[in-house]
Design an enzyme around this catalytic site. Structure first.
Site, PDB file in Angstrom:
ATOM      1  N   LYS A  61     -10.088  -0.031  -2.061  1.00  0.00           N
ATOM      2  CA  LYS A  61     -10.320  -0.370  -0.661  1.00  0.00           C
ATOM      3  C   LYS A  61     -11.773  -0.118  -0.277  1.00  0.00           C
ATOM      4  CE  LYS A  61      -8.334   0.470   3.953  1.00  0.00           C
ATOM      5  NZ  LYS A  61      -7.317   1.230   4.705  1.00  0.00           N
ATOM      6  N   GLU A 100       0.846  -1.190   0.000  1.00  0.00           N
ATOM      7  CA  GLU A 100       0.000   0.000   0.000  1.00  0.00           C
ATOM      8  C   GLU A 100       0.887   1.247   0.000  1.00  0.00           C
ATOM      9  OE1 GLU A 100      -3.448   1.847   2.977  1.00  0.00           O
ATOM     10  OE2 GLU A 100      -1.769   0.672   3.794  1.00  0.00           O
ATOM     11  N   CYS A 140      -4.435  -3.044   4.154  1.00  0.00           N
ATOM     12  CA  CYS A 140      -4.153  -2.561   5.502  1.00  0.00           C
ATOM     13  C   CYS A 140      -5.145  -3.106   6.527  1.00  0.00           C
ATOM     14  CB  CYS A 140      -4.089  -1.034   5.502  1.00  0.00           C
ATOM     15  SG  CYS A 140      -3.210  -0.353   6.938  1.00  0.00           S
TER      16      CYS A 140
END
Length: 534
Positions: A356, A293, A407
């Protein structure tokens, strides 16, 4: 005439049970509640003393037993602060104390609810003493189910299940996911609580010893049962070679974004060096390269120079690169946190982009911005709100179908499961730990280990600064990198297309256990009403 002494009970009279024991003195309960939080803390990485998690559960259960609901809430809050304030200390490294304090107190509030629920359900535990362990288990699952979803989509960090990455109980994830592991940990703690209470309340000499022995045997038996759950050490599909590139950043902290050209350059250079090793025959040619990321915070779809650099790396290594990129749009003032597949020769594959789905509130977007600004001007660091994606991160890279999550998404059950039910053969977690520390990175890796076992998939975590590494379907970690270092690790993996029981049943174990928690509280309410009516 025979005189009967009415002060003596008749031999055939029914035996009246002794009065129920009182709660522990507050001077004892308060230290126990704090100790409970510290024991839970020590179970999580970087400490990793996982047997202390059931001990923490037991101490909180004993401290709140038979207390008033308000007192139970206060004790639960103490446990929550002792756990979450140090566990989440990495959130204050670069943003100050206020966000860390608010987040820690919010999370501790859920343990306050748990403490109140434990106190309220005490009559049920007294009526059915050996149902106390199961009661403890379902209350913990219910608390986590609520905390994982509220507010703003929840924050599942610090679930009991995530403390068990080195425990035999981790294998239970293959049967019922993180909720079943949490239930098993809390059930073990409930056994200890019931044993401790029986030892305290024992009227006969053998009662304390018998109670403690029974609790200890039960607490040891549950992890042994976990060892009996079959999990695969490797996948049973095709073999692929995967490289993780951890390019590192010039400086840790929030200003790593100001260094975005250098960060992108680090990942390009490390990949080109890998290509040189492949050409020299000292390293296998990867079928896939994974960047973390934020490896390109410059939108490579709009910035020609950034796109050219990534193409140079992909062409050099001769393999597609999964790039963690910040993409601008779709509207002005909006951005997307994305994983995009970049193929050698052709560049970005716009059909293989994952956005995301669960941006972090107050970090990637600011809900109620005007109100939040009144609390802290720090919210203005988030200049553009990240827009959530709508589709699971199922990306087809040619050699493998990837299940991409970004994440903190690894903490959310449904986000990971959706990739597997969508066909993912390899779980990929792209993350950026440059604004945190090694404790946060290791806590995140523990979640990756649980997900690998839960879905029977090989997995990997790719971080800008570490910790990166590969995880086998049985939870074993390989090639873990150091923190704040530059590293490239290459490994052959066996893919997998099968589905574990946990993948098939999805949220049903959590729903069933949470429903039992509600039913237990209803049962406790009935007992309380009968007691007051009598």
């Amino acid at each position: 005439m025979t005189t009967v002494d009415s002060s003596q009970p008749r031999a055939d009279a029914p035996r009246v049970p002794d009065a129920a024991p009182r709660p522990l003195p507050l001077r004892v309960a308060v230290p126990l509640a704090v100790a409970a939080g510290l024991a839970l803390l020590a179970a999580f990485p970087p400490y990793g003393v996982w047997p202390l998690a059931p001990v923490g559960v037991a101490l909180l259960a004993v401290a709140t037993h038979r207390r008033r609901v308000r007192a139970g809430a206060g004790l639960g809050l103490l446990t929550g602060v002792a756990l979450f304030a140090p566990l989440l200390s990495w959130t204050n490294l670069h943003t100050g104390y206020l966000p860390w304090t608010l987040l820690s107190l919010l999370q501790a509030g859920y343990l306050a609810l748990l403490g109140a629920a434990g106190a309220y359900a005490s009559p049920l535990a007294d009526r059915l003493r050996w149902a106390w362990p199961a009661l403890t288990g379902v209350l913990w699952v219910g608390q986590e189910a609520l905390r994982d979803r509220t507010p703003f989509g929840g924050f599942p960090w610090g679930r009991l299940a995530f403390s068990q990455d080195g425990s035999p109980l981790l294998r239970l994830a293959a049967l019922g996911g993180a909720p079943l592991v949490t239930f098993a940990v809390a059930l073990t703690g409930g056994l200890l609580a019931a044993a401790l209470w029986r030892a305290r309340d024992g009227r006969r000499r053998w009662a304390p010893v018998a109670g403690l022995t029974a609790g200890a045997v039960g607490a040891v038996a549950l992890p042994v049962v976990g060892l009996l759950v079959p999990v695969a050490a490797a996948g049973d599909g095709d073999t692929v070679t995967v490289a993780i590139v951890q390019g590192n950043v010039p400086r840790l902290g929030l200003d790593f974004n100001a260094q975005r050209k250098a960060v992108l350059g680090n990942h390009v250079d490390a990949t080109v060096e890998l290509a040189g090793q492949v050409a020299a025959g000292t390293q296998r040619r990867p079928d896939l390269v994974v960047w973390p990321e934020n490896s390109s915070d410059i939108d490579p779809l709009r910035d020609a120079d950034a796109g050219a650099q990534i193409s140079r790396a992909a062409d050099a290594v001769g393999a597609p690169i999964l790039v963690g990129a910040v993409l601008r749009g779709p509207d002005d003032g909006q951005v997307r946190n994305a994983g995009i597949l970049w193929r050698p020769g052709t560049g970005p594959d716009l059909g293989q982009v994952y956005t995301k789905r669960h941006p972090v509130p107050f970090a990637e977007y600011v809900p109620m911005r005007d109100l939040a600004r009144m609390v802290s001007k720090q919210v203005d660091r988030v200049r553009a709100d990240f827009v959530p994606g709508t589709e699971p991160g199922v990306l087809r890279a040619g050699a493998a179908v990837l299940g991409d999550v970004i994440c903190f998404e690894v903490a959310y059950d449904e986000v990971v499961r959706d990739t597997v039910t969508g066909g993912a053969q390899l779980l990929v977690v792209q993350t950026n730990n440059a604004t945190f520390d090694v404790a946060e990175a290791r806590q995140q890796l523990a979640m990756v280990r649980l997900r690998a076992v839960e879905h029977g998939r090989p997995a990997l975590m790719a971080s800008t600064v570490g910790v990166s590494g590969f995880v086998a379907p049985d939870g074993r970690v390989s090639d873990a990198t150091g923190f704040n270092t530059r590293a490239v690790v290459v490994r052959q993996l066996r893919l997998d297309d099968g589905r574990t029981l946990a993948t098939r049943v999805g949220l049903w174990p959590e729903a069933a256990l949470a429903t039992l928690a509600v039913a237990a509280l209803v049962g406790a309410a009935v007992l309380r009403r009968r007691h007051h009516a009598g």
